[in-house]
Enzyme design. Structure first.
Site, PDB file in Angstrom:
ATOM      1  N   ASP A  41      14.545  -4.981 -14.574  1.00 54.53           N
ATOM      2  CA  ASP A  41      13.252  -4.808 -15.248  1.00 54.53           C
ATOM      3  C   ASP A  41      12.131  -5.505 -14.467  1.00 54.53           C
ATOM      4  O   ASP A  41      12.356  -6.536 -13.838  1.00 54.53           O
ATOM      5  CB  ASP A  41      13.357  -5.392 -16.666  1.00 54.53           C
ATOM      6  N   ASN A  89      13.774   6.646 -20.462  1.00 57.84           N
ATOM      7  CA  ASN A  89      12.853   6.723 -19.317  1.00 57.84           C
ATOM      8  C   ASN A  89      12.350   8.145 -19.053  1.00 57.84           C
ATOM      9  O   ASN A  89      11.350   8.324 -18.348  1.00 57.84           O
ATOM     10  CB  ASN A  89      13.512   6.181 -18.040  1.00 57.84           C
TER      11      ASN A  89
HETATM   12  C1  FPP Z   1      12.329  -1.023 -15.089  1.00 60.24           C
HETATM   13  O1  FPP Z   1      11.153  -1.626 -14.634  1.00 60.24           O
HETATM   14  C2  FPP Z   1      12.964  -0.345 -13.969  1.00 60.24           C
HETATM   15  C3  FPP Z   1      13.286   0.963 -13.951  1.00 60.24           C
HETATM   16  C4  FPP Z   1      13.026   1.868 -15.072  1.00 60.24           C
HETATM   17  C5  FPP Z   1      13.866   1.590 -12.759  1.00 60.24           C
HETATM   18  C6  FPP Z   1      14.801   0.768 -11.946  1.00 60.24           C
HETATM   19  C7  FPP Z   1      14.844   1.359 -10.608  1.00 60.24           C
HETATM   20  C8  FPP Z   1      14.994   0.682  -9.449  1.00 60.24           C
HETATM   21  C9  FPP Z   1      15.221  -0.753  -9.392  1.00 60.24           C
HETATM   22  C10 FPP Z   1      14.899   1.331  -8.106  1.00 60.24           C
HETATM   23  C11 FPP Z   1      15.747   2.507  -7.861  1.00 60.24           C
HETATM   24  C12 FPP Z   1      17.177   2.321  -8.156  1.00 60.24           C
HETATM   25  C13 FPP Z   1      18.183   2.603  -7.326  1.00 60.24           C
HETATM   26  C14 FPP Z   1      19.568   2.479  -7.787  1.00 60.24           C
HETATM   27  C15 FPP Z   1      17.962   3.017  -5.945  1.00 60.24           C
HETATM   28  P1  FPP Z   1       9.730  -1.125 -15.171  1.00 60.24           P
HETATM   29  O2  FPP Z   1       9.168  -0.211 -14.155  1.00 60.24           O
HETATM   30  O3  FPP Z   1       9.877  -0.577 -16.531  1.00 60.24           O
HETATM   31  O4  FPP Z   1       8.952  -2.450 -15.154  1.00 60.24           O
HETATM   32  P2  FPP Z   1       7.735  -2.849 -16.111  1.00 60.24           P
HETATM   33  O5  FPP Z   1       8.335  -3.157 -17.445  1.00 60.24           O
HETATM   34  O6  FPP Z   1       7.178  -4.053 -15.426  1.00 60.24           O
HETATM   35  O7  FPP Z   1       6.779  -1.699 -16.142  1.00 60.24           O
END
Ligand code: FPP
Length: 265
Positions: A41, A89
């Site tokens: 996250d 998502n």
């Molecule tokens: C949550 O952070 C993260 C995600 C929904 C995506 C996770 C993806 C990756 C780490 C990169 C790609 C993965 C792979 C396996 C190559 P958020 O964007 O919701 O963070 P926020 O709460 O700060 O907006």
């Protein structure tokens, strides 16, 4: 005492190991989780704090995935499960979803050789049929290519939700009961565990880590985490690297797990 010129340049050529010695020590003592699960996250907030777009945040997050996968493999962790894309998502803007899926395809392309060389088996957990066909094709190719890996399982949760998994497992079992293949009385914890997307994993998570300050499970491994230790870090995923994971592993090693019993004296 003095390094010869050739020794010095050989030493310089070796990249320093980013994994803290304390992590190797925990491995040596058998104090690591068998199964480490991570809620990645904070990519978006990290990007905002750096004046970058959310997609830059996810790209930086993918670098963290690379480093921590190597670390988990080197330490001998059996299963690393990463919450990469939840069922919920899908409600994000189409451009962000597209960016995340592109990153996933790139990651699978770049890391396939390394996964194979390091004996890593890739598995995907979730409602995979919902992913676009080109993503599914790349994913299936990576799964097939690494299927014989015995060194570590890298489980990517994609279009995953813990409640959705319980629903599909319940339907699967109900159909088997309706078909006369299974007695209702035979539905026990083991039968439910096997029917879940995680059913082929060797063990449930011992440690669930969530980065970026939020302290909730967000529909991640709801059934499987019943006795997992939880570790919440304030650090955003792109900055959660080897030293931060080492801190989580040290904290885990100091927990007393009783599984509902009493502590041994
Ligand atoms: C949550 O952070 C993260 C995600 C929904 C995506 C996770 C993806 C990756 C780490 C990169 C790609 C993965 C792979 C396996 C190559 P958020 O964007 O919701 O963070 P926020 O709460 O700060 O907006």
């Amino acid at each position: 005492m003095f390094m010869t010129h050739s020794t010095a340049s050989a030493a310089e050529a070796l990249p320093a190991d980013p994994i803290p010695p304390a992590a190797y020590e925990l491995a040596r003592q058998g104090l690591l989780p068998r199964h480490l699960a991570m809620i990645m996250d904070g990519n978006g907030r990290w990007a905002q704090a750096h004046g970058l777009s959310r997609s830059h945040g996810h790209r930086a997050g993918a670098e963290t995935v690379r480093g921590l996968t190597r670390m988990a493999r080197k330490l001998g962790i059996e299963v690393l499960t990463l919450y990469a894309f939840s069922e919920q998502n899908w409600s994000r803007p189409a451009s962000e979803i597209q960016g995340l899926l592109t990153l996933l395809v790139e990651f699978l392309g770049h890391e396939l050789d390394e996964m194979r060389k390091n004996d890593i088996r890739l598995v995907a957990l979730g409602n995979i049929a919902r992913l676009p066909l080109p993503v599914r094709i790349t994913l299936q190719h990576a799964i097939d290519t690494t299927a014989r890996g015995r060194g570590m399982i890298l489980a990517l949760c994609l279009s995953y939700g813990g409640r959705e998994d319980l629903v599909q497992a319940t339907r699967t079992l109900a159909k088997r009961v309706a078909a006369g293949e299974l007695a209702a009385s035979a539905i026990d914890e083991a039968a439910i565990s096997r029917a879940l997307w995680t059913g082929s994993l060797p063990c449930p998570p011992d440690l669930v880590v969530r980065t970026s300050g939020e302290q909730r499970l967000s529909n991640f491994l709801l059934w499987e985490s019943a006795y997992a230790e939880l570790y919440f870090s304030p650090v955003a995923w792109p900055d959660f690297n080897e030293p931060q994971l080492c801190d989580a592993l040290v904290a885990f090693s100091q927990r007393q797990r009783r599984f509902g019993g009493v502590a041994a004296l």
